[in-house]
Design an enzyme around this catalytic site. Sequence first.
Site, PDB file in Angstrom:
ATOM      1  N   TRP A 130       1.007 -38.007  49.655  1.00 17.13           N
ATOM      2  CA  TRP A 130       0.754 -37.261  50.890  1.00 17.13           C
ATOM      3  C   TRP A 130       0.665 -35.750  50.682  1.00 17.13           C
ATOM      4  O   TRP A 130       0.245 -35.037  51.584  1.00 17.13           O
ATOM      5  CB  TRP A 130       1.902 -37.546  51.883  1.00 17.13           C
ATOM      6  CG  TRP A 130       3.239 -37.403  51.205  1.00 17.13           C
ATOM      7  CD1 TRP A 130       3.991 -38.426  50.684  1.00 17.13           C
ATOM      8  CD2 TRP A 130       3.945 -36.196  50.916  1.00 17.13           C
ATOM      9  NE1 TRP A 130       5.119 -37.920  50.073  1.00 17.13           N
ATOM     10  CE2 TRP A 130       5.125 -36.557  50.209  1.00 17.13           C
ATOM     11  CE3 TRP A 130       3.712 -34.844  51.176  1.00 17.13           C
ATOM     12  CZ2 TRP A 130       6.057 -35.613  49.762  1.00 17.13           C
ATOM     13  CZ3 TRP A 130       4.634 -33.911  50.728  1.00 17.13           C
ATOM     14  CH2 TRP A 130       5.789 -34.291  50.040  1.00 17.13           C
ATOM     15  N   ASN A 131       1.104 -35.244  49.532  1.00 19.32           N
ATOM     16  CA  ASN A 131       1.278 -33.783  49.470  1.00 19.32           C
ATOM     17  C   ASN A 131      -0.037 -33.006  49.449  1.00 19.32           C
ATOM     18  O   ASN A 131      -0.084 -31.852  49.871  1.00 19.32           O
ATOM     19  CB  ASN A 131       2.213 -33.379  48.317  1.00 19.32           C
ATOM     20  CG  ASN A 131       1.676 -33.740  46.961  1.00 19.32           C
ATOM     21  OD1 ASN A 131       0.845 -34.644  46.843  1.00 19.32           O
ATOM     22  ND2 ASN A 131       2.144 -33.069  45.937  1.00 19.32           N
ATOM     23  N   SER A 207       5.257 -40.449  42.423  1.00 17.37           N
ATOM     24  CA  SER A 207       6.542 -40.268  41.751  1.00 17.37           C
ATOM     25  C   SER A 207       6.610 -41.096  40.464  1.00 17.37           C
ATOM     26  O   SER A 207       5.802 -42.014  40.266  1.00 17.37           O
ATOM     27  CB  SER A 207       7.651 -40.710  42.697  1.00 17.37           C
ATOM     28  OG  SER A 207       7.437 -42.065  43.043  1.00 17.37           O
ATOM     29  N   GLU A 228      -0.600 -39.747  37.252  1.00 18.12           N
ATOM     30  CA  GLU A 228      -0.337 -38.325  37.514  1.00 18.12           C
ATOM     31  C   GLU A 228       0.985 -38.275  38.267  1.00 18.12           C
ATOM     32  O   GLU A 228       1.021 -38.546  39.469  1.00 18.12           O
ATOM     33  CB  GLU A 228      -1.454 -37.735  38.383  1.00 18.12           C
ATOM     34  CG  GLU A 228      -2.829 -37.757  37.740  1.00 18.12           C
ATOM     35  CD  GLU A 228      -3.045 -36.620  36.756  1.00 18.12           C
ATOM     36  OE1 GLU A 228      -2.160 -35.750  36.636  1.00 18.12           O
ATOM     37  OE2 GLU A 228      -4.084 -36.618  36.093  1.00 18.12           O
ATOM     38  N   CYS A 262       3.366 -31.067  42.658  1.00 15.98           N
ATOM     39  CA  CYS A 262       3.849 -31.640  41.386  1.00 15.98           C
ATOM     40  C   CYS A 262       4.032 -30.561  40.346  1.00 15.98           C
ATOM     41  O   CYS A 262       5.022 -30.537  39.624  1.00 15.98           O
ATOM     42  CB  CYS A 262       2.851 -32.683  40.897  1.00 15.98           C
ATOM     43  SG  CYS A 262       1.159 -32.097  40.893  1.00 15.98           S
TER      44      CYS A 262
HETATM   45  P1  NAP Z   1       5.504 -41.740  45.992  1.00 16.56           P
HETATM   46  O1  NAP Z   1       6.591 -42.100  46.892  1.00 16.56           O
HETATM   47  O2  NAP Z   1       5.540 -42.248  44.619  1.00 16.56           O
HETATM   48  O3  NAP Z   1       4.159 -42.192  46.724  1.00 16.56           O
HETATM   49  C1  NAP Z   1       2.882 -41.991  46.140  1.00 16.56           C
HETATM   50  C2  NAP Z   1       1.997 -43.139  46.541  1.00 16.56           C
HETATM   51  O4  NAP Z   1       2.460 -44.308  45.882  1.00 16.56           O
HETATM   52  C3  NAP Z   1       2.023 -43.469  48.033  1.00 16.56           C
HETATM   53  O5  NAP Z   1       0.769 -43.936  48.425  1.00 16.56           O
HETATM   54  C4  NAP Z   1       3.056 -44.594  48.104  1.00 16.56           C
HETATM   55  O6  NAP Z   1       2.892 -45.403  49.229  1.00 16.56           O
HETATM   56  C5  NAP Z   1       2.718 -45.326  46.843  1.00 16.56           C
HETATM   57  N1  NAP Z   1       3.806 -46.137  46.290  1.00 16.56           N
HETATM   58  C6  NAP Z   1       5.066 -45.771  46.034  1.00 16.56           C
HETATM   59  N2  NAP Z   1       5.735 -46.782  45.458  1.00 16.56           N
HETATM   60  C7  NAP Z   1       4.859 -47.810  45.359  1.00 16.56           C
HETATM   61  C8  NAP Z   1       4.942 -49.142  44.861  1.00 16.56           C
HETATM   62  N3  NAP Z   1       6.066 -49.619  44.335  1.00 16.56           N
HETATM   63  N4  NAP Z   1       3.846 -49.926  44.939  1.00 16.56           N
HETATM   64  C9  NAP Z   1       2.691 -49.459  45.454  1.00 16.56           C
HETATM   65  N5  NAP Z   1       2.547 -48.212  45.933  1.00 16.56           N
HETATM   66  C10 NAP Z   1       3.622 -47.398  45.886  1.00 16.56           C
HETATM   67  O7  NAP Z   1       5.334 -40.174  45.834  1.00 16.56           O
HETATM   68  P2  NAP Z   1       5.304 -39.116  47.007  1.00 16.56           P
HETATM   69  O8  NAP Z   1       6.688 -38.855  47.410  1.00 16.56           O
HETATM   70  O9  NAP Z   1       4.332 -39.507  48.040  1.00 16.56           O
HETATM   71  O10 NAP Z   1       4.663 -37.864  46.225  1.00 16.56           O
HETATM   72  C11 NAP Z   1       5.426 -36.995  45.545  1.00 16.56           C
HETATM   73  C12 NAP Z   1       5.433 -37.262  44.061  1.00 16.56           C
HETATM   74  O11 NAP Z   1       4.093 -37.254  43.553  1.00 16.56           O
HETATM   75  C13 NAP Z   1       6.148 -36.168  43.326  1.00 16.56           C
HETATM   76  O12 NAP Z   1       6.931 -36.696  42.290  1.00 16.56           O
HETATM   77  C14 NAP Z   1       5.023 -35.328  42.785  1.00 16.56           C
HETATM   78  O13 NAP Z   1       5.380 -34.528  41.685  1.00 16.56           O
HETATM   79  C15 NAP Z   1       3.993 -36.361  42.454  1.00 16.56           C
HETATM   80  N6  NAP Z   1       2.639 -35.787  42.383  1.00 16.56           N
HETATM   81  C16 NAP Z   1       2.028 -35.685  41.171  1.00 16.56           C
HETATM   82  C17 NAP Z   1       0.763 -35.091  41.065  1.00 16.56           C
HETATM   83  C18 NAP Z   1       0.070 -34.969  39.738  1.00 16.56           C
HETATM   84  O14 NAP Z   1      -1.134 -34.732  39.729  1.00 16.56           O
HETATM   85  N7  NAP Z   1       0.747 -35.112  38.619  1.00 16.56           N
HETATM   86  C19 NAP Z   1       0.134 -34.605  42.209  1.00 16.56           C
HETATM   87  C20 NAP Z   1       0.778 -34.720  43.432  1.00 16.56           C
HETATM   88  C21 NAP Z   1       2.035 -35.316  43.502  1.00 16.56           C
HETATM   89  P3  NAP Z   1       3.888 -45.306  50.494  1.00 16.56           P
HETATM   90  O15 NAP Z   1       3.748 -43.950  51.053  1.00 16.56           O
HETATM   91  O16 NAP Z   1       3.391 -46.374  51.384  1.00 16.56           O
HETATM   92  O17 NAP Z   1       5.263 -45.575  49.946  1.00 16.56           O
END
Ligand code: NAP
Length: 460
Positions: A130-131, A207, A228, A262
Amino acid sequence: MAYQSVNPFDGKPGKSFKELTDQELETKLKTAASCYETWKHKPYAERAVIVAKAAKLMHEKADELAHIMTSEMGKRISEARGEVEFSSRILAYYAKNAQRFLEPVKLHPTVGEAHMESSPIGVIFGVEPWNFPYYQLARVAGPHLMAGNVLVVKHAGIVPQCAIAFEQIFIEAGAPLGLYTNLLISHEQSDHVVDDERIKGVALTGSVAAGQSIAARAGKNVKISSMELGGADAFIVLEDADLEHTVKWAVWGRMYNAGQTCCASKRFIVVEAMADKFLERFKAALEALKPGDPKDEKTTLGPLSSEAALVQLLKQVDVAVKHGAKVVMGGKRIDRPGSFMAPTILTDVKPDNPAFRDEFFGPVAMFFRVKDEDAAIALANDSDFGLGGSVFTKDIERGKRVASRVETGMMFINNIDWSDAELPFGGIKNSGYGRELGDMGIQEFVNKKLVRYARMDAPA
Ligand code: NAP
């Protein structure tokens, strides 16, 4: 309800959406797979018409799209507009350059001739956070659609309207049915999508926990994936840095998108000679930020994306303090409606503190004082993450030497201008693998096929 908009500025719920039934999901996957059968044969120029039109539409609707984003996840409106415009540029960039990036490459075998050609591989599954509700989608849509693949995407539960708006852009751009499909699905359904034989690759941004789950599933199915994930980027300040210039970047690096990036600067590592001066000015600059309505251009501090994100961040600060960290400023929610976190600086975070290895996804800076450049590099490298990082020094050659020694996927000298359509983005260690954007970003999900032509007799 898994897909629900809530405005984090005032906590008011917005629209909610039902998850797809398994039957609806099956229909969408079938449509995507059938779209691939024709899309893969389209010449680049034809694909580019649709992707470039989507870019144009994003630009034209920047204000409308930005407002949806701000209402759903609280991004300040100027940043939201900037994100939409950047997403539009990413799509335009791939529409223009994809063919050049994927042109056959001549090889030089000892006998005969050979080349590598790049061809699409099928339906790719994207899972996005979402970020950056549009930028993350553009980062996969631009390259993978132009490469001849087709996309189905599960976006985060808190930004369903952004997810739908982005899909709508492609529909309006004339995309054939199934070219880009938004999937409102559960985690369990997402596992089934990874398993589905029509899916040929998985691109996840999110994450570490999500990455571990989806990468494991993709691995079990022997499917290519790119991850990522999170970061805990070091912001290194050397004794010869330009302090005023450095502090401005420090504030931006930690506070952009309310700290929910991130590759945000999360660990401020400052050499002794500069430490007091830097900390004093950094603190003053953070204190000057004014919380308010993220739709008001004058607001300099927006809310976090959700109440859950704020609660999680407060818990992390609590744990850090219980293990010996000191709060120089902030450390609490701001006493006003909405999910606002006070800009926070923590010091005295020792290696045995869980915070030392944590990612703070919000306006919480960890400050470390070190003896010299070598100590700064050692501390920067003492991290489970390896996404980005930055170094501030007036001596560019010195900055390059430091950049080479920091173990991350990206390093920035005297700036943290992270993202550019031209530049590859991604990390190592727990920050994941693979690269998005630039030439590398389009090479991730294509078949690199070797073709050799040589007139030679089979060995006897
Ligand atoms: P998140 O909780 O991991 O969610 C990211 C996506 O994954 C969402 O669509 C989420 O769906 C889905 N998801 C989570 N667990 C899942 C599972 N077990 N099975 C299937 N889908 C799953 O992360 P967030 O809190 O939204 O984002 C923040 C994280 O992303 C931070 O750690 C940040 O550093 C990282 N990030 C990295 C980058 C990069 O380019 N390296 C860029 C941006 C953000 P739901 O919302 O439905 O749970």
